[in-house]
Design an enzyme around this catalytic site. Structure first.
Site, PDB file in Angstrom:
ATOM      1  N   GLU A   1       0.888  -1.160   0.000  1.00 54.67           N
ATOM      2  CA  GLU A   1       0.000   0.000   0.000  1.00 54.67           C
ATOM      3  C   GLU A   1       0.922   1.206   0.000  1.00 54.67           C
ATOM      4  O   GLU A   1       1.724   1.375   0.912  1.00 54.67           O
ATOM      5  CB  GLU A   1      -0.869  -0.063   1.260  1.00 54.67           C
ATOM      6  CG  GLU A   1      -1.972   0.945   1.267  1.00 54.67           C
ATOM      7  CD  GLU A   1      -2.102   1.564   2.626  1.00 54.67           C
ATOM      8  OE1 GLU A   1      -2.369   0.864   3.609  1.00 54.67           O
ATOM      9  OE2 GLU A   1      -1.892   2.790   2.702  1.00 54.67           O
TER      10      GLU A   1
ATOM     11  N   CYS B   1      -2.191   7.821   4.676  1.00 59.38           N
ATOM     12  CA  CYS B   1      -2.242   7.603   3.228  1.00 59.38           C
ATOM     13  C   CYS B   1      -3.624   7.941   2.691  1.00 59.38           C
ATOM     14  O   CYS B   1      -3.831   8.016   1.488  1.00 59.38           O
ATOM     15  CB  CYS B   1      -1.869   6.181   2.893  1.00 59.38           C
ATOM     16  SG  CYS B   1      -2.842   5.031   3.810  1.00 59.38           S
TER      17      CYS B   1
HETATM   18  N1  LIG Z   1       1.325   6.394   1.664  1.00 57.03           N
HETATM   19  C1  LIG Z   1       1.588   5.949   2.842  1.00 57.03           C
HETATM   20  O1  LIG Z   1       0.791   5.289   3.482  1.00 57.03           O
HETATM   21  C2  LIG Z   1       2.887   6.216   3.456  1.00 57.03           C
HETATM   22  C3  LIG Z   1       3.853   6.889   2.747  1.00 57.03           C
HETATM   23  N2  LIG Z   1       5.057   7.118   3.303  1.00 57.03           N
HETATM   24  C4  LIG Z   1       6.066   7.818   2.499  1.00 57.03           C
HETATM   25  O2  LIG Z   1       7.322   7.191   2.709  1.00 57.03           O
HETATM   26  C5  LIG Z   1       8.301   8.148   3.068  1.00 57.03           C
HETATM   27  C6  LIG Z   1       9.311   7.493   3.971  1.00 57.03           C
HETATM   28  O3  LIG Z   1       8.649   6.913   5.065  1.00 57.03           O
HETATM   29  P1  LIG Z   1       8.871   5.450   5.598  1.00 57.03           P
HETATM   30  O4  LIG Z   1       7.745   5.165   6.468  1.00 57.03           O
HETATM   31  O5  LIG Z   1      10.199   5.286   6.208  1.00 57.03           O
HETATM   32  O6  LIG Z   1       8.672   4.505   4.341  1.00 57.03           O
HETATM   33  P2  LIG Z   1       9.683   3.650   3.504  1.00 57.03           P
HETATM   34  O7  LIG Z   1       8.924   3.099   2.370  1.00 57.03           O
HETATM   35  O8  LIG Z   1      10.901   4.406   3.176  1.00 57.03           O
HETATM   36  O9  LIG Z   1      10.116   2.450   4.484  1.00 57.03           O
HETATM   37  C7  LIG Z   1       9.178   1.500   4.965  1.00 57.03           C
HETATM   38  C8  LIG Z   1       9.901   0.194   5.264  1.00 57.03           C
HETATM   39  O10 LIG Z   1      10.333  -0.402   4.047  1.00 57.03           O
HETATM   40  C9  LIG Z   1      11.733  -0.603   4.061  1.00 57.03           C
HETATM   41  N3  LIG Z   1      12.230  -0.284   2.717  1.00 57.03           N
HETATM   42  C10 LIG Z   1      12.068   0.892   2.058  1.00 57.03           C
HETATM   43  N4  LIG Z   1      12.675   0.841   0.860  1.00 57.03           N
HETATM   44  C11 LIG Z   1      13.216  -0.387   0.748  1.00 57.03           C
HETATM   45  C12 LIG Z   1      13.995  -1.037  -0.248  1.00 57.03           C
HETATM   46  N5  LIG Z   1      14.340  -0.411  -1.363  1.00 57.03           N
HETATM   47  N6  LIG Z   1      14.410  -2.297  -0.022  1.00 57.03           N
HETATM   48  C13 LIG Z   1      14.089  -2.932   1.127  1.00 57.03           C
HETATM   49  N7  LIG Z   1      13.361  -2.371   2.116  1.00 57.03           N
HETATM   50  C14 LIG Z   1      12.938  -1.119   1.936  1.00 57.03           C
HETATM   51  C15 LIG Z   1      12.285   0.353   5.104  1.00 57.03           C
HETATM   52  O11 LIG Z   1      13.492  -0.129   5.647  1.00 57.03           O
HETATM   53  C16 LIG Z   1      11.155   0.353   6.114  1.00 57.03           C
HETATM   54  O12 LIG Z   1      11.267  -0.766   6.970  1.00 57.03           O
HETATM   55  C17 LIG Z   1       7.496   9.272   3.667  1.00 57.03           C
HETATM   56  O13 LIG Z   1       8.130  10.496   3.582  1.00 57.03           O
HETATM   57  C18 LIG Z   1       6.262   9.238   2.835  1.00 57.03           C
HETATM   58  O14 LIG Z   1       6.475   9.961   1.664  1.00 57.03           O
HETATM   59  C19 LIG Z   1       5.319   6.671   4.570  1.00 57.03           C
HETATM   60  C20 LIG Z   1       4.392   6.008   5.335  1.00 57.03           C
HETATM   61  C21 LIG Z   1       3.068   5.731   4.827  1.00 57.03           C
HETATM   62  O1  LIG Z   2      -6.869   6.451   7.585  1.00 55.38           O
HETATM   63  C1  LIG Z   2      -6.629   5.398   8.185  1.00 55.38           C
HETATM   64  O2  LIG Z   2      -7.245   5.052   9.191  1.00 55.38           O
HETATM   65  C2  LIG Z   2      -5.566   4.457   7.684  1.00 55.38           C
HETATM   66  C3  LIG Z   2      -4.573   5.168   6.872  1.00 55.38           C
HETATM   67  C4  LIG Z   2      -3.507   4.283   6.365  1.00 55.38           C
HETATM   68  O3  LIG Z   2      -3.731   3.144   6.037  1.00 55.38           O
HETATM   69  C5  LIG Z   2      -2.162   4.820   6.262  1.00 55.38           C
HETATM   70  O4  LIG Z   2      -1.975   6.005   6.481  1.00 55.38           O
HETATM   71  O5  LIG Z   2      -1.235   4.048   5.981  1.00 55.38           O
END
Ligand SMILES: NC(=O)C1=CN([C@@H]2O[C@H](COP(=O)(O)OP(=O)(O)OC[C@H]3O[C@@H](n4cnc5c(N)ncnc54)[C@H](O)[C@@H]3O)[C@@H](O)[C@H]2O)C=CC1
Ligand SMILES: O=C(O)CCC(=O)C(=O)O
Length: 520
Positions: free
Chosen positions: A262, A299
């Site tokens: 997601e 998200c």
């Molecule tokens: N749309 C959403 O629900 C979300 C979006 N984000 C976005 O992600 C950015 C960074 O936040 P994080 O939460 O740290 O997300 P991230 O995607 O960078 O990391 C999440 C997990 O995946 C792992 N990971 C990331 N890239 C990887 C790769 N290339 N290979 C192996 N493992 C990998 C990381 O080590 C961590 O455990 C935020 O600034 C935001 O833009 C973050 C959280 C939720």
């Molecule tokens: O809005 C929510 O309760 C869940 C949002 C979500 O899944 C996320 O931010 O990763």
């Protein structure tokens, strides 16, 4: 606190350590966490594989009892869990207490799902020995667990989308052992919850290998986990880059496996003319409530708003800007997420007009909410304007008419949600937009706001790419279990060899589709 990670019930110490960081103060939190290596990934996956056959054939009742025990053990941690999560994430107490309730409620919901039995997908076609020109065999289908699942904890929901969050709850419910890659932004919270899961495993007498957790900074660990041959599926919530990297790794394996990632979504909100005429100011204020909740780190955050240009849309923007001016700066989850947010705001500033800003930051890693407007032609010309900015930033798009809104919606990428605000006379335009929204989003809402996903049977928290990597599934709600099950058909097997789920007499009392008729 104990910073050792857990493999199949054993606490593991290593020479390399890392620390958690308090984003509110920008300082390290006391306590060290042991860094896992590729050999630990290997051990965790081997233990998961060894435990798989015994675990997947436990009765639904036994797994339901286990999920309930996990929920109780999480609750039993009490205050230290909330305190630690507050320190590591900067999220406020009320939010974390609510999230803990959502996490334990989710585990208990899956216990109910197991007892109700529909998840097993039992379908039986009786044999037709006298059928001409050929007899038909006895055919029995059930669904079995896919195998060990790798779960990546999300930074923004340190409980409900992390170690014992939705992906873990659904995988364990399905009968899949789980290896968690903890998010390095909340290592202490992760280990407290991991300890609760392990205690529940011991209390229920289940194989310890059904749960392990590895941890550490950097991406190598997660990559090794997804590459491991014992892993058969992946659950992920996080960035688009991270999700796509894991999909690529999974697809490049000698045996490719599904990744349920997601990723990113801007969650378009369409303010139809009747709604704007009736309640533009109220909509503007309510919108800012949803936009700034949790510093916008959802998200499902409403990052894109559409309306037809004119006085009513101006009233909406004015009310939203006024509400935003009162919005307090809130701590963001990590420094990297804060920096990414500021970069995203800069990108929006370059292509759209700033019309509202939250209160100025009064400390480090505070997100200052921002609202922009532009016209629909600018969005069509510059699709970068509609990329997710993770945090409290949103863009109001002024369209010439409803047709132009429809045209821009058609150009959007896949979304988790799409929202319609309706008033007098809006039913017809809404009906015209629905087919477009259905093609784009996993959940369509009316007269509400997309943040705050209900954990329920009908929920879809999914959507076409890049909202997720697989639009056929959901990561929230009871249907999420389907990601970790696969159908097996048994043809003409003697009753004594059949699994209980599909034996004559229905010993597990599961709902069944027998010759097309639903029975129990
Ligand atoms: N749309 C959403 O629900 C979300 C979006 N984000 C976005 O992600 C950015 C960074 O936040 P994080 O939460 O740290 O997300 P991230 O995607 O960078 O990391 C999440 C997990 O995946 C792992 N990971 C990331 N890239 C990887 C790769 N290339 N290979 C192996 N493992 C990998 C990381 O080590 C961590 O455990 C935020 O600034 C935001 O833009 C973050 C959280 C939720
Ligand atoms: O809005 C929510 O309760 C869940 C949002 C979500 O899944 C996320 O931010 O990763």
């Amino acid at each position: 606190m104990d910073g050792r990670f857990l493999i199949a019930g054993e606490r593991i110490a290593t020479a390399r350590r890392f620390q958690g960081c308090n984003p509110a103060a920008g300082v390290a939190i006391e306590g060290e966490f042991h860094v896992s290596g590729p050999d630990h990934v290997d051990r965790a996956c081997a233990a998961a594989d060894a435990a798989f056959d015994a675990f997947r054939e436990t009765s639904p009742q036994a797994r339901a009892d286990f999920l309930e025990a996990v929920a109780s053990h999480i609750e039993a941690i009490g205050e230290p869990l909330v305190e630690r999560a507050m320190q590591e994430t900067g999220l406020p107490r009320a939010r974390l207490e609510g999230e803990r309730a959502r996490t334990t409620g989710q585990l208990r919901l899956f216990a109910q799902v197991l007892r109700a039995g529909r998840w097993a997908g039992v379908v039986i076609d009786s044999p037709l020995p006298a059928r001409q020109p050929l007899p038909r065999s006895d055919l029995r289908q059930r669904r079995i667990a896919v195998g060990p699942v790798a779960v990546f904890g999300a930074s923004n929901f340190p409980l409900a989308f992390s170690v014992a969050g939705g992906d873990t709850a659904t995988a364990l419910a399905a009968g899949c052992p789980v290896v968690v890659k903890a998010h390095p932004a909340h290592p202490g919270t992760s280990l407290l919850v991991a300890g609760a899961i392990d205690m529940a495993i011991a209390a229920c007498g289940l194989p310890r290998g059904i749960f392990s957790i590895v941890q550490g900074p950097g991406n190598d660990l997660g990559a090794a986990l997804v590459r491991h041959p014992a892993i058969k599926a992946v659950g992920f919530t996080g960035s688009r880059n991270g999700g796509l990297a894991l999909v690529a790794i999974a697809q490049a394996r000698p045996e490719p496996i599904p990744v349920y990632a997601e990723m990113s979504s801007v969650n378009p909100v369409i303010l139809l003319p009747g709604a704007l005429a009736e309640r533009a100011e109220a909509l503007g204020t309510a919108f800012v409530g949803s936009l700034t909740m949790g510093s916008g780190q959802f998200c499902t955050n409403p990052g894109l708003v559409f309306g037809v240009e004119g006085a009513d849309l101006d009233r909406f923007v004015a009310a939203a800007s006024a509400a935003l001016a009162e919005a307090q700066p809130q701590v963001m989850l990590t420094q990297a997420i804060h920096v990414a947010f500021e970069r995203g705001v800069e990108t929006l500033s370059a292509g759209a007009a700033l019309v509202g800003r939250g209160r100025a930051p009064d400390g480090c890693n505070r997100g200052q909410a921002a609202l922009f407007t532009t016209d629909a032609d600018a969005v069509i010309a510059n699709p970068e304007l509609v990329h997710e900015v993770f945090g409290a930033a949103s863009l109001v798009v002024r369209a010439r008419d409803l047709d132009q809104i429809a045209r821009v919606l058609r150009t959007l990428e896949g979304q988790l949600t799409a929202t319609l605000h309706l008033g007098e006379g809006d039913a017809e335009p809404a009906r015209a937009l629905l087919p477009i929204l259905e093609r784009k989003a996993g959940r369509i809402l009316a007269n509400g706001w997309p943040t705050g996903v209900e954990v329920a049977h009908a929920m879809v928290h999914g959507g076409p790419w890049p909202a997720t990597s697989d639009p056929r599934s959901t990561s929230v709600g009871s249907a999420a279990i389907e990601r970790f099950l696969r159908p097996v058909c048994y043809q003409d097997l003697p009753d004594a060899l059949l699994p209980d789920a599909i034996r004559d007499g229905n010993p597990l009392g599961l709902p069944r589709l027998v010759d097309g008729e639903l029975t129990r």
